[in-house]
Design a protein around this motif. Structure first.
Motif, mmCIF file in Angstrom:
data_model
loop_
_atom_site.group_PDB
_atom_site.id
_atom_site.type_symbol
_atom_site.label_atom_id
_atom_site.label_comp_id
_atom_site.label_asym_id
_atom_site.label_seq_id
_atom_site.Cartn_x
_atom_site.Cartn_y
_atom_site.Cartn_z
ATOM 1 N N UNK A 52 -41.052 11.104 -24.077
ATOM 2 C CA UNK A 52 -40.098 11.624 -23.178
ATOM 3 C C UNK A 52 -40.573 12.132 -21.785
ATOM 4 N N UNK A 53 -41.726 12.546 -21.768
ATOM 5 C CA UNK A 53 -42.489 13.051 -20.706
ATOM 6 C C UNK A 53 -43.624 12.085 -20.033
ATOM 7 N N UNK A 54 -43.590 10.636 -20.621
ATOM 8 C CA UNK A 54 -44.471 9.906 -20.113
ATOM 9 C C UNK A 54 -45.671 9.778 -21.091
ATOM 10 N N UNK A 55 -46.498 8.821 -20.782
ATOM 11 C CA UNK A 55 -47.863 8.743 -21.758
ATOM 12 C C UNK A 55 -48.738 9.937 -21.478
ATOM 13 N N UNK A 56 -49.209 10.377 -22.601
ATOM 14 C CA UNK A 56 -50.294 11.541 -22.247
ATOM 15 C C UNK A 56 -49.973 12.679 -21.587
ATOM 16 N N UNK A 57 -48.721 13.276 -21.794
ATOM 17 C CA UNK A 57 -48.622 14.361 -20.759
ATOM 18 C C UNK A 57 -49.156 15.570 -20.918
ATOM 19 N N UNK A 58 -49.502 16.546 -20.151
ATOM 20 C CA UNK A 58 -50.264 17.764 -20.208
ATOM 21 C C UNK A 58 -49.026 18.894 -20.579
ATOM 22 N N UNK A 90 -32.246 20.322 -25.856
ATOM 23 C CA UNK A 90 -33.144 20.386 -26.842
ATOM 24 C C UNK A 90 -33.786 19.210 -27.425
ATOM 25 N N UNK A 91 -33.312 17.961 -27.210
ATOM 26 C CA UNK A 91 -33.851 16.788 -27.636
ATOM 27 C C UNK A 91 -35.353 16.646 -26.934
ATOM 28 N N UNK A 92 -35.425 17.347 -25.598
ATOM 29 C CA UNK A 92 -36.626 17.234 -25.072
ATOM 30 C C UNK A 92 -37.935 17.770 -26.036
ATOM 31 N N UNK A 93 -37.740 18.542 -27.028
ATOM 32 C CA UNK A 93 -38.619 19.208 -27.803
ATOM 33 C C UNK A 93 -38.734 18.276 -29.118
ATOM 34 N N UNK A 94 -37.797 17.193 -29.368
ATOM 35 C CA UNK A 94 -37.810 16.302 -30.497
ATOM 36 C C UNK A 94 -37.682 14.793 -30.107
ATOM 37 N N UNK A 95 -38.155 14.539 -28.692
ATOM 38 C CA UNK A 95 -38.004 13.079 -28.272
ATOM 39 C C UNK A 95 -38.851 11.985 -29.362
ATOM 40 N N UNK A 96 -38.052 10.906 -29.532
ATOM 41 C CA UNK A 96 -38.682 10.072 -30.501
ATOM 42 C C UNK A 96 -38.373 8.634 -29.930
#
Length: 520
Positions: A167-173, A244-250
């Protein structure tokens, strides 16, 4: 098997004792001897475990307002209170079922071929290995396989055709605010709670708070929103999921294979277990999250003329030169601190008050598409900065960093002039001098930064601090030059070239644009 209810997570208490928790709601047990940390077999898993626990608390036990946030900051809820909250979402944390399972595709993917379990690990999927020796991960316990899966889903890099990034893109900080531990050790609860938003604050995050059904939070509880090209709504927008799906993106479609298990020793935790998972099934075209999701635990680059994208780990890691964009805002480079850091500075520092200095814990993979080049993590101080002076302080810090960046470049350039008769044609990477420069000046930067914040907008004091910073930069630059100029990197030991290059460095240190601009 269930991640919330079963005994699998090891923790360490204040007195050094270790134990396994039967039920994650027990994280607050132990008056006088609280749990202070989780025990993880891998650094990336530890970062994932913190995010799992933060996500769990946020999803099931979010405080209504700042008053309630303060209540549970001062005194953690008892285990029964947490248990009642956690059990409202327990169905989402089953792992060995043909029904919806934690972070696994709604479809069993029975028609797909099996893949070796080692490919779940980010550092092996692209051909590299950081935390294990190559070829040594063949069997993993169900619990740690689930954590490996969670780690992959929240960090998912590019994985080939149709294998979606996180959800944050590949390899987020990821950046988390950690409590001040200069006077006493913080409990695990405090470390988690400092990163929890109130329900009102959640309403300002990406997502649609009207979508309260659990499948809008935990996407594996419903058929996967696949992303075939040409399909209507093949990109999942914030209005199509709860914040809250941001914490559980799939983003990845994966099913762990529980049909070919056996007893033995887990290659990750080295613990005996009744079941070992050796393979999984996967399929492409999972959830394709829009870039308009802005994860609250990640800093972003928000150029008004471009789509926002998450800050990534990078070659060379992180140091104070990145502090501004990770803690406040780096306007020049359009970098904004994670929402969780903004909330701390705008709210929590006033609630906690007093002489309190938390730390920022940042970590993530440096990815080259699907290949992990390195894992980076570090901490840096978070200073309490009054809102009324924050803008001017940001400007002062920006000037200090500009000057340091200019000097680091000057050192590198003049060393090349000292080493080579034709520096522009010289091959090879010498950025190691940059890393050493930043390391040598880091402690002094933070010392002066704290003074700078305390002196507010007093022009005389600010200029005095700037003058001290310039002296420090000059001293370290010349020291570093002298150390390396006659090293083995010098192609022929030409002293005349070294003297000329050093004189050039002295000129630049006095006349550099950013050094001259270092005034209040």
């Amino acid at each position: 098997m269930n991640l919330l209810e079963d005994e699998w997570l090891s923790v360490i208490r204040l007195n050094g004792e270790q134990e396994k928790l039967k039920g994650l709601w027990r994280i607050t047990e132990g008056d006088g001897n609280p749990i202070v940390d989780v025990i993880s077999p891998r650094a990336d898993f530890k970062g994932a475990l913190y995010q799992l626990l933060i996500g769990l608390v946020q999803t099931s036990f979010a405080p209504k307002n700042e008053t309630e946030w303060e209540k549970y900051w001062l005194a953690a809820p008892d285990a029964n209170t947490l248990k009642n909250a956690f059990l409202t979402v327990t169905e989402a944390f089953s792992i060995d079922t043909d029904k919806p399972a934690f972070m696994q595709d709604y479809d069993l993917l029975s028609d797909r071929q099996d893949v070796d379990i080692a490919s779940l690990l980010i550092d092996t999927s692209g051909g590299g290995t950081f935390f294990v020796k190559e070829g040594t991960t063949e069997n993993i316990s169900p619990y740690w396989a689930s954590i490996a899966l969670f780690t992959l889903q929240i960090n998912a890099p590019s994985g080939g055709s149709g294998h979606r990034t996180s959800l944050r893109g590949g390899g987020p900080l990821t950046t988390l605010v950690l409590p001040d531990e200069t006077k006493q050790a913080a409990s695990l609860w405090q470390k988690l709670w400092l990163n929890i938003f109130t329900q009102k604050e959640v309403s300002a995050l990406s997502g649609n708070t009207e979508l309260k059904d659990l499948h809008n939070i935990f996407p594996w509880l419903a058929p996967t929103r696949t992303s075939e090209a040409g399909k209507k709504d093949f990109i999942t927008q914030p209005e199509q999921g709860h914040p809250y799906q941001m914490y559980w993106g799939m983003p990845r479609r994966i099913r762990l294979d529980f049909k070919a298990t056996e007893a033995g020793t887990c290659d990750i935790s080295h613990e005996s277990t009744e079941q070992l998972i050796s393979q999984y099934r996967t399929k492409n075209l999972g959830v394709n999250y829009s870039s308009t999701w802005l994860h609250p635990l990640t800093p972003y680059v928000r150029d008004p003329n471009k789509e926002a994208y998450s800050v990534k780990a990078q070659v060379g890691g992180f140091s104070y030169r990145h502090w501004l964009g990770l803690v406040l805002e780096d306007e020049k480079n359009h970098k904004q601190a994670a929402k969780v850091v903004q909330i701390y500075l705008n709210s929590r520092q006033e609630i906690i008050a007093g002489d309190y200095q938390p730390r920022l814990w940042l970590f993530g993979y440096d990815m080259d598409n699907m290949k992990a080049r390195c894992w980076y993590e570090t901490t840096m101080p978070v200073f309490s900065i009054p809102q009324h002076s924050r803008s001017s302080v940001q400007g002062f810090i920006s000037k200090m960093l500009d000057a340091a960046t200019e000097v680091a470049l000057d050192v590198r350039s003049t060393l090349k002039q000292a080493w080579f008769s034709k520096p522009k044609e010289a091959k090879g990477e010498i950025s190691f001098t940059d890393a050493q420069f930043w390391q040598l000046t880091e402690t002094e930067f933070y010392r002066l930064l704290e003074k700078l914040i305390n002196c507010g907008e007093d022009e005389k004091q600010v200029n005095a601090l700037f003058d001290e910073w310039k002296r420090l930069l000059r001293t370290q630059a010349l020291t570093l030059f002298d150390h390396w100029a006659l090293s083995s990197n010098n192609e022929d030991g030409d002293m005349k070239r070294v003297v000329t290059a050093r004189r050039q460095l002295e000129i630049w240190l006095n006349a550099g644009k950013s050094m001259k601009a270092l005034v209040a």
